[in-house]
Every structure is written in C-alpha cells, then in structure tokens.
Design an enzyme around this catalytic site. Structure first.
Site, PDB file in Angstrom:
ATOM      1  N   GLY A 224       0.814  -1.222   0.000  1.00 37.90           N
ATOM      2  CA  GLY A 224       0.000   0.000   0.000  1.00 37.90           C
ATOM      3  C   GLY A 224       0.845   1.268   0.000  1.00 37.90           C
ATOM      4  N   ASP A 254      -2.102  -3.101 -10.101  1.00 42.45           N
ATOM      5  CA  ASP A 254      -2.032  -3.376 -11.548  1.00 42.45           C
ATOM      6  C   ASP A 254      -1.072  -2.386 -12.224  1.00 42.45           C
ATOM      7  OD1 ASP A 254      -4.075  -5.131 -10.900  1.00 42.45           O
ATOM      8  OD2 ASP A 254      -5.626  -3.656 -11.385  1.00 42.45           O
TER       9      ASP A 254
HETATM   10  N1  LIG Z   1      -1.829   5.579  -0.660  1.00 40.91           N
HETATM   11  C1  LIG Z   1      -0.869   5.334  -1.543  1.00 40.91           C
HETATM   12  N2  LIG Z   1       0.017   6.292  -1.866  1.00 40.91           N
HETATM   13  C2  LIG Z   1       1.005   6.079  -2.758  1.00 40.91           C
HETATM   14  N3  LIG Z   1       1.190   4.903  -3.384  1.00 40.91           N
HETATM   15  C3  LIG Z   1       0.339   3.903  -3.102  1.00 40.91           C
HETATM   16  C4  LIG Z   1      -0.738   4.057  -2.180  1.00 40.91           C
HETATM   17  N4  LIG Z   1      -1.422   2.884  -2.122  1.00 40.91           N
HETATM   18  C5  LIG Z   1      -0.794   2.050  -2.970  1.00 40.91           C
HETATM   19  N5  LIG Z   1       0.264   2.651  -3.546  1.00 40.91           N
HETATM   20  C6  LIG Z   1       1.229   2.068  -4.492  1.00 40.91           C
HETATM   21  O1  LIG Z   1       0.620   1.009  -5.174  1.00 40.91           O
HETATM   22  C7  LIG Z   1       1.326  -0.203  -4.912  1.00 40.91           C
HETATM   23  C8  LIG Z   1       0.329  -1.348  -4.890  1.00 40.91           C
HETATM   24  O2  LIG Z   1      -0.597  -1.140  -3.848  1.00 40.91           O
HETATM   25  P1  LIG Z   1      -1.084  -2.328  -2.928  1.00 40.91           P
HETATM   26  O3  LIG Z   1       0.031  -2.875  -2.148  1.00 40.91           O
HETATM   27  O4  LIG Z   1      -2.274  -1.813  -2.185  1.00 40.91           O
HETATM   28  O5  LIG Z   1      -1.435  -3.410  -4.041  1.00 40.91           O
HETATM   29  P2  LIG Z   1      -2.683  -4.332  -4.240  1.00 40.91           P
HETATM   30  O6  LIG Z   1      -3.210  -4.727  -2.901  1.00 40.91           O
HETATM   31  O7  LIG Z   1      -2.277  -5.389  -5.182  1.00 40.91           O
HETATM   32  O8  LIG Z   1      -3.658  -3.347  -4.971  1.00 40.91           O
HETATM   33  P3  LIG Z   1      -4.940  -3.689  -5.896  1.00 40.91           P
HETATM   34  O9  LIG Z   1      -5.183  -5.178  -5.804  1.00 40.91           O
HETATM   35  O10 LIG Z   1      -6.025  -2.857  -5.277  1.00 40.91           O
HETATM   36  O11 LIG Z   1      -4.571  -3.227  -7.248  1.00 40.91           O
HETATM   37  C9  LIG Z   1       2.062   0.022  -3.589  1.00 40.91           C
HETATM   38  O12 LIG Z   1       3.192  -0.813  -3.473  1.00 40.91           O
HETATM   39  C10 LIG Z   1       2.416   1.492  -3.713  1.00 40.91           C
HETATM   40  O13 LIG Z   1       3.590   1.639  -4.491  1.00 40.91           O
HETATM   41  O1  LIG Z   2     -11.455 -10.475  -7.826  1.00 39.53           O
HETATM   42  P1  LIG Z   2     -10.056 -10.246  -8.389  1.00 39.53           P
HETATM   43  O2  LIG Z   2      -9.936 -10.777  -9.772  1.00 39.53           O
HETATM   44  O3  LIG Z   2      -8.977 -10.666  -7.466  1.00 39.53           O
HETATM   45  O4  LIG Z   2      -9.864  -8.665  -8.476  1.00 39.53           O
HETATM   46  C1  LIG Z   2     -10.673  -7.935  -9.352  1.00 39.53           C
HETATM   47  C2  LIG Z   2     -10.455  -6.469  -9.119  1.00 39.53           C
HETATM   48  O5  LIG Z   2     -10.764  -6.070  -7.778  1.00 39.53           O
HETATM   49  O6  LIG Z   2      -9.090  -6.155  -9.352  1.00 39.53           O
HETATM   50  C3  LIG Z   2      -8.968  -4.918 -10.040  1.00 39.53           C
HETATM   51  C4  LIG Z   2      -8.065  -4.011  -9.271  1.00 39.53           C
HETATM   52  O7  LIG Z   2      -6.815  -4.591  -9.095  1.00 39.53           O
HETATM   53  C5  LIG Z   2     -10.373  -4.390 -10.218  1.00 39.53           C
HETATM   54  O8  LIG Z   2     -10.505  -3.745 -11.456  1.00 39.53           O
HETATM   55  C6  LIG Z   2     -11.240  -5.616 -10.115  1.00 39.53           C
HETATM   56  O9  LIG Z   2     -12.559  -5.357  -9.717  1.00 39.53           O
END
Ligand SMILES: Nc1ncnc2c1ncn2[C@@H]1O[C@H](COP(=O)(O)OP(=O)(O)OP(=O)(O)O)[C@@H](O)[C@H]1O
Ligand SMILES: O=P(O)(O)OC[C@@]1(O)O[C@H](CO)[C@@H](O)[C@@H]1O
Length: 315
Positions: A224, A254
């Site tokens: 995050g 992503d």
């Molecule tokens: N509040 C924030 N400010 C700046 N960068 C952020 C923030 N939140 C996420 N990021 C960036 O995005 C990257 C991916 O976020 P995160 O670790 O939440 O991944 P995730 O859980 O796979 O996200 P998602 O599945 O929602 O796409 C983090 O490593 C960071 O670099």
């Molecule tokens: O249910 P999954 O496939 O794990 O995640 C799907 C999802 O949350 O991932 C994307 C953000 O990373 C969104 O566009 C989508 O709704």
C-alpha cells in the site's frame, strides 16, 4: 515497444461509488459513480498501452454484457483473444470513502465450462510464442479448477513465456509453485497463500530466498502507501512513494505490475525501473479508472520516490 499478452480469467465491470463515510446497514448517499470495464489483466493492459506497448488481451468474457468490454478493447486497439462464455461477466462494487478507504465487493464471475477452458488453452498454444511477456492477473471464475490453472501456467512456461503473475488465495499458492518470472503479491496475499503469517523481517527474508531459489526471478512485495520491496537475485530494493491525495486505490497494484514489466523489458537500470513503476502506482491512486493520464504529474511523482537498497540483499 514490446508485444505483451494479458490474461484476465475473471474480468469485471467495476462500479466505483464515492461517498463520505460508509454506514453499513443504513441508507448511504453517494456523490459520484463511475463504471469501468476492468479486471486486473485488463487494467495492466491499459497502463502498458499508455507506456507504448502492443497489447493483446485474453481470458473469458460473458456473452450477456459484452458491450463495455468490447468498447474498451476497440478504443484501446487491443487484439482481442477473449473466449466468449454463456452468462454475464461479473460486476464488482468499489465503495470509496472520503478518507481513501476502499471496500471491495467482488462478484464470482460466470461459470466457465470445460469446452471454453480448452478453447483458451488451444488459443494460447498458438499465440504465446509471439509475445515478450504474458501477464496472468486476477481471480479465477467459477468452473476453473486449481488443476486447470496449474496446467495453464505450466503450458505458458513450457512455451518459454516470461510469466508475470498477480493473483491471490489458492491460485497464488499454485502459481508460486510454478515459479513465475515475476510475481507481485501484497504482504497479506502472500501470508494467506502460504497459510501462515510472515511475522518479521527474518521470516520474510527466508521466504524470499526460498522463492528465488525455486526459480522466481522477480518478487515484488507491495504494501500500500508504504511502498514496495523488489527482490531479485541481483539486489533487494525498496521504494517509498510520496504522499498523494487518494481518490481510489483500486488498480494501484495493476499499475505497479505494468510499470515494473515496462522497465524490465527495456533492460534499464533497476532503480530507474522501480522509480517509474512506483510513481505510476502512486499516480493510479490519485484517479478513478486506469491508465496514465497526466505525464507532468507522473514526472513530479517520479522525482519524489525514495529508493533504498536493502543490506540483507538476496544474491
Ligand atoms: N496511498 C498510496 N500512496 C502512494 N502509493 C500507493 C498508495 N497505495 C498504494 N500505492 C502504491 O501502489 C502499490 C500497490 O498497492 P497495494 O500494495 O495496495 O497493491 P494491491 O493490494 O495489489 O492493490 P490492488 O489489488 O487494489 O490493485 C504500492 O506498493 C504502492 O507503491
Ligand atoms: O477479484 P479479483 O480478480 O482478485 O480482483 C478484481 C479487481 O478487484 O481487481 C482490479 C483491481 O486490481 C479491479 O478492477 C477488479 O474489480
């Protein structure tokens, strides 16, 4: 420019609803709503397209609500290799509160039968050799077994593809065993897939080493707003993003995957790859929707990313 295929086995229509504070069990009033054709692989594809790559997309799409997906694919100029299946592609609800907290309610997805599964494997058998990398991202729809998912990953591997994996739960556990070229879990996803917590830095380092020894070339552990750590045989780097105004964190992971792949395929210095990828992910949280919209903002964010090299580097 590279040729990249992204696989979204379970795409989604994201309905992002912005509201001040979510009050469960009460009538909530939203102040904005946006609907996007999405799903992890499609989101990665959009960012990669903005970085200049030639993109093909595949996976499964429900026949009953094709329009927004086909519109996106056409607008973006993606080559469309999605297998159409009976039923609807799922809808995922994203409730975004004013303080940036996001509540995801993700649907299950249509039932994908064995014929559709075989059709996708056959299509990939033909397609994969033309690509520089194949991104496999997101959850599995109903009907897809872990055994089939493993077969898919093994097939990609046999074909020599650079596989980039971003999934969760059991699919991540199976995926890690197939040693993808790059894998990007967040810390919680990794602990869940392993079935045990990763309590401290020593436990994390041992686990990282185990994955690298098993054949994973790049492990990107996201966390995050705290940023991310990138482990490879060459070095361990950490990136701290600058503080940004959060509009929606959906798709941050992503965007990070797309940014990392972009830099790696260009063979550029590791710190440059990480700096740009971290900035792309930070920019993603300042917007609702996917893709790189503001290049000047991206340049400012890039300059503000803080990179450190870890002393416990895995070699
Ligand atoms: N509040 C924030 N400010 C700046 N960068 C952020 C923030 N939140 C996420 N990021 C960036 O995005 C990257 C991916 O976020 P995160 O670790 O939440 O991944 P995730 O859980 O796979 O996200 P998602 O599945 O929602 O796409 C983090 O490593 C960071 O670099
Ligand atoms: O249910 P999954 O496939 O794990 O995640 C799907 C999802 O949350 O991932 C994307 C953000 O990373 C969104 O566009 C989508 O709704």
């Amino acid at each position: 420019m590279a040729k990249i295929l992204t696989l979204t086995l379970n795409p989604a229509l994201d309905l992002t609803v912005s509201l001040d504070t979510l009050r469960p069990g009460q009538v909530n009033r939203s102040h904005a709503q946006h609907s996007h054709a999405a799903g992890k692989g499609l989101n990665v594809a959009q960012v990669l397209a903005d970085l200049g790559h030639a993109i093909s997309v595949a996976g499964f799409l429900g026949r009953d609500n094709l329009q927004p997906f086909e519109a996106l694919i056409e607008w973006r100029g993606f080559a469309d290799h999605f297998v159409r299946v009976p039923g609807e592609t799922r809808s995922n609800l994203k409730l975004v509160e004013a303080d940036g907290r996001v509540t995801d309610i993700n649907g299950q997805g249509p039932v994908v039968d064995v014929a559709a599964q075989s059709a996708l494997l056959r299509r990939l058998e033909q397609l994969v050799p033309e690509f520089d990398a194949v991104v496999v991202a997101g959850s599995l729809p109903r009907g897809i077994t872990l055994a089939w998912f493993e077969q898919l990953l093994q097939q990609l591997r046999r074909q020599g593809a650079k596989v980039v994996l971003d999934t969760s739960g059991e699919a991540l556990r199976v995926g890690l065993a197939c040693a993808p070229w790059l894998v990007k879990p967040n810390l919680e996803e990794l602990a869940e897939a392993l079935g045990h917590p990763v309590p401290d830095a020593a436990a994390r380092q041992a686990l990282v080493q185990q994955l690298l020894d098993a054949g994973v070339e790049h492990l990107v552990l996201s966390n995050g707003g705290e940023g991310l750590s990138w482990y490879s045989h060459g070095a361990t780097l950490h990136a701290q993003p600058p503080a940004v105004q959060v509009a929606s964190t959906v798709g941050a992971g992503d965007s990070l995957v797309a940014g990392m792949l972009h830099g790696l395929l260009q063979d550029e210095p590791a710190a440059q790859t990480l700096r740009r990828a971290t900035a792309i992910a930070a920019q993603a949280v300042t917007q609702v929707g996917f893709g790189i919209r503001d290049r000047e903002q991206l340049a400012r964010l890039q300059a503000a990313v803080h990179i450190t090299e870890h002393s416990e580097a895995s070699r």
